[in-house]
Write a protein that holds these residues in place. Structure first.
Motif, PDB file in Angstrom:
ATOM      1  N   LEU A 285      43.290  47.074  31.635  1.00  0.00           N
ATOM      2  CA  LEU A 285      44.416  46.498  30.626  1.00  0.00           C
ATOM      3  C   LEU A 285      43.814  45.516  29.661  1.00  0.00           C
ATOM      4  O   LEU A 285      44.072  45.446  28.338  1.00  0.00           O
ATOM      5  CB  LEU A 285      45.738  46.205  31.451  1.00  0.00           C
ATOM      6  CG  LEU A 285      46.748  45.786  30.430  1.00  0.00           C
ATOM      7  CD1 LEU A 285      47.011  47.286  29.507  1.00  0.00           C
ATOM      8  CD2 LEU A 285      48.034  45.346  31.031  1.00  0.00           C
ATOM      9  N   GLY A 286      43.317  44.676  30.456  1.00  0.00           N
ATOM     10  CA  GLY A 286      42.784  43.255  29.564  1.00  0.00           C
ATOM     11  C   GLY A 286      41.763  43.569  28.716  1.00  0.00           C
ATOM     12  O   GLY A 286      41.635  43.547  27.437  1.00  0.00           O
ATOM     13  N   LEU A 287      40.678  44.710  29.256  1.00  0.00           N
ATOM     14  CA  LEU A 287      39.521  44.922  28.287  1.00  0.00           C
ATOM     15  C   LEU A 287      40.209  45.907  27.071  1.00  0.00           C
ATOM     16  O   LEU A 287      39.594  45.779  25.951  1.00  0.00           O
ATOM     17  CB  LEU A 287      38.314  45.548  28.796  1.00  0.00           C
ATOM     18  CG  LEU A 287      37.596  44.726  29.935  1.00  0.00           C
ATOM     19  CD1 LEU A 287      36.598  45.641  30.883  1.00  0.00           C
ATOM     20  CD2 LEU A 287      36.771  43.670  29.223  1.00  0.00           C
ATOM     21  N   LEU A 288      40.859  46.871  27.367  1.00  0.00           N
ATOM     22  CA  LEU A 288      41.500  47.543  26.328  1.00  0.00           C
ATOM     23  C   LEU A 288      42.055  46.966  25.119  1.00  0.00           C
ATOM     24  O   LEU A 288      42.013  47.245  24.033  1.00  0.00           O
ATOM     25  CB  LEU A 288      42.530  48.794  26.943  1.00  0.00           C
ATOM     26  CG  LEU A 288      41.719  49.879  27.801  1.00  0.00           C
ATOM     27  CD1 LEU A 288      42.598  50.667  28.516  1.00  0.00           C
ATOM     28  CD2 LEU A 288      40.898  50.622  26.788  1.00  0.00           C
ATOM     29  N   THR A 289      42.897  45.854  25.576  1.00  0.00           N
ATOM     30  CA  THR A 289      43.629  45.176  24.468  1.00  0.00           C
ATOM     31  C   THR A 289      42.535  44.254  23.580  1.00  0.00           C
ATOM     32  O   THR A 289      42.949  44.271  22.357  1.00  0.00           O
ATOM     33  CB  THR A 289      44.801  44.387  25.173  1.00  0.00           C
ATOM     34  OG1 THR A 289      44.138  43.298  26.009  1.00  0.00           O
ATOM     35  CG2 THR A 289      45.775  45.060  25.763  1.00  0.00           C
ATOM     36  N   VAL A 290      41.616  43.646  24.229  1.00  0.00           N
ATOM     37  CA  VAL A 290      40.797  43.120  23.718  1.00  0.00           C
ATOM     38  C   VAL A 290      40.009  44.053  22.555  1.00  0.00           C
ATOM     39  O   VAL A 290      39.762  43.521  21.329  1.00  0.00           O
ATOM     40  CB  VAL A 290      39.452  42.284  24.637  1.00  0.00           C
ATOM     41  CG1 VAL A 290      38.251  41.825  23.815  1.00  0.00           C
ATOM     42  CG2 VAL A 290      40.376  41.245  25.424  1.00  0.00           C
ATOM     43  N   LEU A 291      39.521  45.136  22.948  1.00  0.00           N
ATOM     44  CA  LEU A 291      38.675  45.954  22.185  1.00  0.00           C
ATOM     45  C   LEU A 291      39.507  46.402  21.018  1.00  0.00           C
ATOM     46  O   LEU A 291      39.077  46.656  19.964  1.00  0.00           O
ATOM     47  CB  LEU A 291      38.076  47.255  23.116  1.00  0.00           C
ATOM     48  CG  LEU A 291      37.043  46.788  24.129  1.00  0.00           C
ATOM     49  CD1 LEU A 291      36.713  48.119  24.915  1.00  0.00           C
ATOM     50  CD2 LEU A 291      35.774  46.463  23.265  1.00  0.00           C
TER      51      LEU A 291
END
Length: 413
Positions: A285-291
């Motif tokens: 979830l964290g990586l998807l939002t950053v990307l």
């Protein structure tokens, strides 16, 4: 004989009526043609005699002590485009000029308020040598004939109008983009005549525009006019300037950038409600939002300074990245507790086994239960959970505060 006499009388009456009708028609024609001929002859005579001793290379008041005053009026036909990258805008206008040339006075002709010259005759009349200072590319329309108009009134007053379409430079300031407004000028000067010979001023109705002017990204706010006399090589030149204020329409940016980025930031807070043990879910979830935030800024104007949209995107990226860092911190706290628990449990088991061997069975059981209760309390991960609970409040409050400051600065400032 009677039959012949009757036909003869009938033919005589018919011929008499025809002769009367022909006479009336001839009389009407003879009455109207002279009037038209007089007007046409008078007009042609004026046009011929007007330019006998006329020199179009000399200004009307060249030998006078006072400068010639030229009134400028602009009629805006359309504003076609506005480019942030090339810093220019495209516009079509009627450029109208009014001045008085006493050399072109003539006697008033009844029914003719002004002499209207064709495009060939216009070249024989002196016109001001104006140019547009901030013009990049411009053309005078020539379809089907050159779009020029010149009317001469009996007192020598001249109205000269040309249709121009061009691209004009505009110093775009994108500090508040896309919540900005731009002021684009149109600067008109005399190229060869100084202020001692030619003075430009705005007409009493300086700017007119079509009512249905529509721009794709801007709304036409207001138009200001003023004088902008300039000095070149120690000589003063007359100048007039028109400033067009354009307010950017930011509805598109609200729907395509602001609202999606707000939802992405809110989505990053979902990890605060996910269990600390669900490491793959929270990392994903964290990586998807950053990307997702990094791809939002594509297609925006690239300039060497921070725009309002850049401040927004960087701040939203910091919020989603901070949510990812928060999980890393919580995960570290959880793993430290587990590591400590494993070491302590091993030591407790060894100590319990020793007590069981060296002490009576009853005393060993009591000591073991107390030690297990103590380390169960120490093994709890309340500290990590408390960090998640605090983040559920702190992150939304900080983001709300950021929104209040952002919209106040860039809209109401």
């Amino acid at each position: 004989m009677e039959h012949v006499s009757y036909n003869g009388k009938k033919s005589y009456k018919r011929a008499h009526l025809m002769s009367i009708m022909l006479f009336i028609t001839f009389w009407a024609f003879c009455s109207l043609v002279p009037l038209l001929a007089v007007n046409n002859t008078h007009r042609d005579l004026i046009l011929k005699t007007m330019f006998d001793n006329y020199n179009p290379a000399i200004p009307p008041n060249y030998n006078d002590d006072e400068p010639l005053i030229v009134d400028i009026q602009v009629y805006i036909l359309s504003i076609d485009s506005m480019s942030d990258l090339s810093k220019d805008f495209a516009m079509s206008i009627f450029l109208r000029q009014r001045w008085t040339d006493k050399r072109l006075k003539y006697d008033r002709i009844e029914g003719v308020p002004a002499l209207q010259l064709n495009t060939k005759s216009i070249n024989g009349v002196w016109v001001p040598d104006l140019f547009i200072l901030n013009e990049k590319r411009a053309t005078i329309h020539n379809v089907v004939v050159p779009n020029k108009l010149l009317h001469i009134q009996p007192d020598g007053s001249i109205l000269y109008s040309i249709r121009i379409s061009g691209t004009f430079s505009c110093d775009v300031n994108l500090l508040k983009y896309p919540l900005d407004n731009q002021i684009c000028p149109l600067i008109i000067e005399s190229y060869g005549y100084t202020s001692e010979t030619l003075v430009l001023q705005w007409y009493k109705e300086a700017v007119e525009k079509k009512e249905d002017i529509i721009l794709s990204q801007f709304s036409l706010d207001c138009i200001d006019t003023f004088k902008c006399d300039k000095q070149y090589a120690g000589m003063n030149f007359s100048c007039v300037q028109m400033n067009i204020k354009l307010d950017r329409l930011y509805d598109y940016y609200l729907l395509q950038i602001y609202v999606p980025s707000i939802l992405i930031v809110i989505l990053s807070w979902v990890s605060f409600w996910i269990s600390v043990d669900a490491t793959p879910a929270r990392i994903s979830l964290g990586l998807l939002t950053v990307l997702a935030m990094t791809t939002q800024s594509s297609g925006l104007p690239k300039v060497s300074y921070f725009k309002a949209i850049d401040v927004w995107m960087v701040s939203c990226l910091c919020f989603v990245f901070a949510a990812l860092i928060e999980f890393a911190y919580v995960n570290v706290l959880s793993r430290v507790e587990q590591r400590r628990l494993s070491h302590v449990v091993d030591a407790t088991n060894n100590k319990t086994e020793y007590l069981r061997r060296s002490l009576p069975e009853k005393m060993g059981n009591q000591t073991s239960s107390r030690i297990n209760l103590f380390f169960r309390n120490m093994a709890s991960r309340e500290k990590a959970r408390n960090v998640d609970k605090i983040s559920r409040v702190i992150f939304p409050m900080l983001f709300l505060l950021f929104n209040v400051i952002y919209w106040t600065v860039y809209i109401f400032d």
